[in-house]
Design a protein around this motif. Structure first.
Motif, PDB file in Angstrom:
ATOM      1  N   ALA A 119       0.704  -1.276  -0.155  1.00  0.00           N
ATOM      2  CA  ALA A 119       0.092  -0.021  -0.266  1.00  0.00           C
ATOM      3  C   ALA A 119       0.932   1.252  -0.133  1.00  0.00           C
ATOM      4  N   ALA A 120       2.435   1.141   0.232  1.00  0.00           N
ATOM      5  CA  ALA A 120       3.107   2.373   0.385  1.00  0.00           C
ATOM      6  C   ALA A 120       3.408   2.747  -1.054  1.00  0.00           C
ATOM      7  N   ARG A 121       3.049   1.793  -1.939  1.00  0.00           N
ATOM      8  CA  ARG A 121       3.235   2.278  -3.479  1.00  0.00           C
ATOM      9  C   ARG A 121       4.741   2.679  -3.677  1.00  0.00           C
ATOM     10  N   ASN A 122       5.551   1.945  -3.246  1.00  0.00           N
ATOM     11  CA  ASN A 122       7.043   1.834  -3.312  1.00  0.00           C
ATOM     12  C   ASN A 122       7.655   0.677  -3.618  1.00  0.00           C
ATOM     13  N   SER A 123       8.164   0.414  -4.868  1.00  0.00           N
ATOM     14  CA  SER A 123       8.324  -1.021  -5.216  1.00  0.00           C
ATOM     15  C   SER A 123       9.721  -1.294  -4.567  1.00  0.00           C
ATOM     16  N   VAL A 124      10.635  -0.442  -4.679  1.00  0.00           N
ATOM     17  CA  VAL A 124      12.172  -0.620  -3.861  1.00  0.00           C
ATOM     18  C   VAL A 124      11.552  -1.163  -2.398  1.00  0.00           C
ATOM     19  N   LEU A 125      10.897  -0.254  -1.589  1.00  0.00           N
ATOM     20  CA  LEU A 125      10.635  -0.677  -0.185  1.00  0.00           C
ATOM     21  C   LEU A 125       9.999  -1.913  -0.074  1.00  0.00           C
ATOM     22  N   GLU A 126       8.975  -2.059  -0.838  1.00  0.00           N
ATOM     23  CA  GLU A 126       8.351  -3.413  -0.970  1.00  0.00           C
ATOM     24  C   GLU A 126       9.073  -4.740  -1.053  1.00  0.00           C
ATOM     25  N   VAL A 127      10.105  -4.525  -2.108  1.00  0.00           N
ATOM     26  CA  VAL A 127      11.037  -5.713  -2.397  1.00  0.00           C
ATOM     27  C   VAL A 127      11.994  -5.814  -1.249  1.00  0.00           C
ATOM     28  N   MET A 128      12.626  -4.607  -0.621  1.00  0.00           N
ATOM     29  CA  MET A 128      13.138  -4.763   0.789  1.00  0.00           C
ATOM     30  C   MET A 128      12.747  -5.565   2.029  1.00  0.00           C
ATOM     31  N   PHE A 129      11.375  -5.183   2.097  1.00  0.00           N
ATOM     32  CA  PHE A 129      10.534  -6.037   3.156  1.00  0.00           C
ATOM     33  C   PHE A 129      10.333  -7.476   2.705  1.00  0.00           C
ATOM     34  N   LEU A 130      10.092  -7.678   1.560  1.00  0.00           N
ATOM     35  CA  LEU A 130       9.926  -9.322   1.055  1.00  0.00           C
ATOM     36  C   LEU A 130      11.069  -9.769   1.394  1.00  0.00           C
ATOM     37  N   SER A 131      12.333  -9.376   0.979  1.00  0.00           N
ATOM     38  CA  SER A 131      13.701 -10.048   1.464  1.00  0.00           C
ATOM     39  C   SER A 131      13.736 -10.357   2.754  1.00  0.00           C
ATOM     40  N   ILE A 132      12.932  -9.727   3.643  1.00  0.00           N
ATOM     41  CA  ILE A 132      13.102 -10.299   5.082  1.00  0.00           C
ATOM     42  C   ILE A 132      11.836 -10.870   5.711  1.00  0.00           C
ATOM     43  N   ALA A 133      10.848 -11.074   4.578  1.00  0.00           N
ATOM     44  CA  ALA A 133       9.526 -11.738   5.164  1.00  0.00           C
ATOM     45  C   ALA A 133       9.721 -13.050   5.739  1.00  0.00           C
ATOM     46  N   GLY A 134      10.565 -14.112   5.205  1.00  0.00           N
ATOM     47  CA  GLY A 134      10.986 -15.411   5.892  1.00  0.00           C
ATOM     48  C   GLY A 134      11.428 -15.104   7.202  1.00  0.00           C
ATOM     49  N   LEU A 135      12.171 -14.295   7.496  1.00  0.00           N
ATOM     50  CA  LEU A 135      12.987 -13.952   8.857  1.00  0.00           C
ATOM     51  C   LEU A 135      11.871 -13.379   9.614  1.00  0.00           C
ATOM     52  N   THR A 136      11.149 -12.332   8.872  1.00  0.00           N
ATOM     53  CA  THR A 136       9.786 -11.977   9.921  1.00  0.00           C
ATOM     54  C   THR A 136       8.843 -12.805  10.471  1.00  0.00           C
ATOM     55  N   PHE A 137       8.794 -13.806   9.525  1.00  0.00           N
ATOM     56  CA  PHE A 137       7.528 -14.835   9.846  1.00  0.00           C
ATOM     57  C   PHE A 137       8.190 -15.573  11.033  1.00  0.00           C
ATOM     58  N   GLU A 138       9.445 -16.043  11.075  1.00  0.00           N
ATOM     59  CA  GLU A 138      10.120 -16.651  12.090  1.00  0.00           C
ATOM     60  C   GLU A 138      10.031 -15.979  13.332  1.00  0.00           C
ATOM     61  N   TYR A 139      10.469 -14.564  13.400  1.00  0.00           N
ATOM     62  CA  TYR A 139      10.044 -13.895  14.559  1.00  0.00           C
ATOM     63  C   TYR A 139       8.822 -13.817  14.947  1.00  0.00           C
ATOM     64  N   MET A 140       7.850 -13.929  14.012  1.00  0.00           N
ATOM     65  CA  MET A 140       6.438 -13.794  14.505  1.00  0.00           C
ATOM     66  C   MET A 140       6.084 -15.057  15.255  1.00  0.00           C
ATOM     67  N   LEU A 141       6.510 -16.070  14.774  1.00  0.00           N
ATOM     68  CA  LEU A 141       6.247 -17.334  15.523  1.00  0.00           C
ATOM     69  C   LEU A 141       6.780 -17.415  16.963  1.00  0.00           C
ATOM     70  N   ARG A 142       8.011 -16.862  17.200  1.00  0.00           N
ATOM     71  CA  ARG A 142       8.393 -16.660  18.631  1.00  0.00           C
ATOM     72  C   ARG A 142       7.386 -15.709  19.250  1.00  0.00           C
ATOM     73  N   SER A 143       7.207 -14.658  18.739  1.00  0.00           N
ATOM     74  CA  SER A 143       6.350 -13.366  19.611  1.00  0.00           C
ATOM     75  C   SER A 143       4.822 -13.927  19.726  1.00  0.00           C
ATOM     76  N   LEU A 144       4.345 -14.547  18.627  1.00  0.00           N
ATOM     77  CA  LEU A 144       3.015 -15.084  18.741  1.00  0.00           C
ATOM     78  C   LEU A 144       2.697 -16.311  19.890  1.00  0.00           C
ATOM     79  N   ALA A 145       3.814 -16.737  20.235  1.00  0.00           N
ATOM     80  CA  ALA A 145       3.722 -18.140  21.306  1.00  0.00           C
ATOM     81  C   ALA A 145       3.869 -17.431  22.671  1.00  0.00           C
TER      82      ALA A 145
END
Length: 275
Positions: A153-179
């Motif tokens: 929704a930010a409409r910035n393709s570079v920022l989106e790809v930068m976040f997607l590059s850490i999406a897997g790590l972020t998901f792992e982080y979320m598993l720990r947080s949500l537990a």
């Protein structure tokens, strides 16, 4: 160097350039192995090797009996190389949190400026899925989708790809947080604050809400803050779902759903998830 080496490199460079620049459009069929071999003076096994390399990079797909076709670019393609590098560096929750604060606070600001009604509808669906989720993995799937949608929704393709590059790590982080019930109790309400600020076009409120949300784990992770995320994620996945669960498969299913038609978002909701 073999006789085929230079022409093989020429073919590889030619096809890569054509695919990446759009000279050959997504969905198009590449010339047959025989025609490429004749045009570049190569053996067919050499052409096959080039096609295999392109396939491994996600640029083409080979359909037996039909040929080789140019793949549509997808979010999944963008995350693999950098994510593998982060894992080799044994990224920690502290490092991921710092990176997320830098990226996502600005994404929230831009989303408050640029989000469409469709974006807001998708974000509301993800928060609904998060609330209905029956376990930590379901919550994490809806949570990562919510944050990816804000980056889009930010409409910035570079920022989106930068976040997607850490999406897997972020998901792992979320598993720990949500537990951790304390982190959920303190962190989850920020979701509503973030969405409300984006919907109200209040950029500063969106930034503050996102920063508050991402900072919660810093106060509660303890020694886990500086452990490798892979270790934490494997521990949580094994505890929740047993051994042999594919984390990559979970992330890919989220990104594939978000890349598809709007109705595909329903696949992330607990009552209609893929099994």
């Amino acid at each position: 160097m073999t006789i085929d080496a230079v022409p093989r490199d020429m073919l590889s460079t030619y096809l890569e350039d054509a695919l990446l620049t759009g000279k050959i459009s997504p969905g198009s069929r590449l010339p047959s192995e025989r025609l490429l071999a004749q045009r570049f003076g190569l053996s067919r096994p050499s052409v096959r090797e080039v096609i295999k390399e392109l396939q491994e990079r996600g640029l083409v797909r080979v359909i037996p009996g039909r040929g080789t076709f140019v793949r549509e670019p997808s979010s999944v393609d963008s995350i693999r190389p950098l994510e593998a590098y982060y894992r080799r560096r044994n990224a920690t929750p502290r490092e991921v949190t710092d990176a997320r604060i830098m990226l996502e606070t600005h994404a929230a600001v831009l989303a408050a400026r640029n989000a469409t009604e469709d974006d807001l509808t998708a974000l509301r669906k993800m928060l609904s899925a998060f609330e209905k989720a029956g376990n930590v993995v379901e919550k994490a799937r809806a949570d990562i989708a919510f944050h990816i949608l804000i980056a889009r929704a930010a409409r910035n393709s570079v920022l989106e790809v930068m976040f997607l590059s850490i999406a897997g790590l972020t998901f792992e982080y979320m598993l720990r947080s949500l537990a951790d019930p304390t982190i959920v109790r303190e962190g989850a309400p920020y979701h509503d604050d973030i969405l409300a600020a984006i919907a109200d076009r209040d950029t500063e409120r969106a930034r503050r809400a996102m920063e508050g949300h991402l900072s919660v784990a810093h106060y509660h992770y303890g020694e886990d803050l500086d452990q490798g995320l892979d270790t934490l994620a494997r521990r949580e996945l094994t505890r929740l779902m047993g051994p042999g669960v594919s984390l990559d498969g979970i992330i890919e299913s989220v990104l594939t759903a978000l890349d598809g038609p709007g109705d595909d978002l329903l696949r992330l909701e607990p009552n209609s998830r893929q099994r």
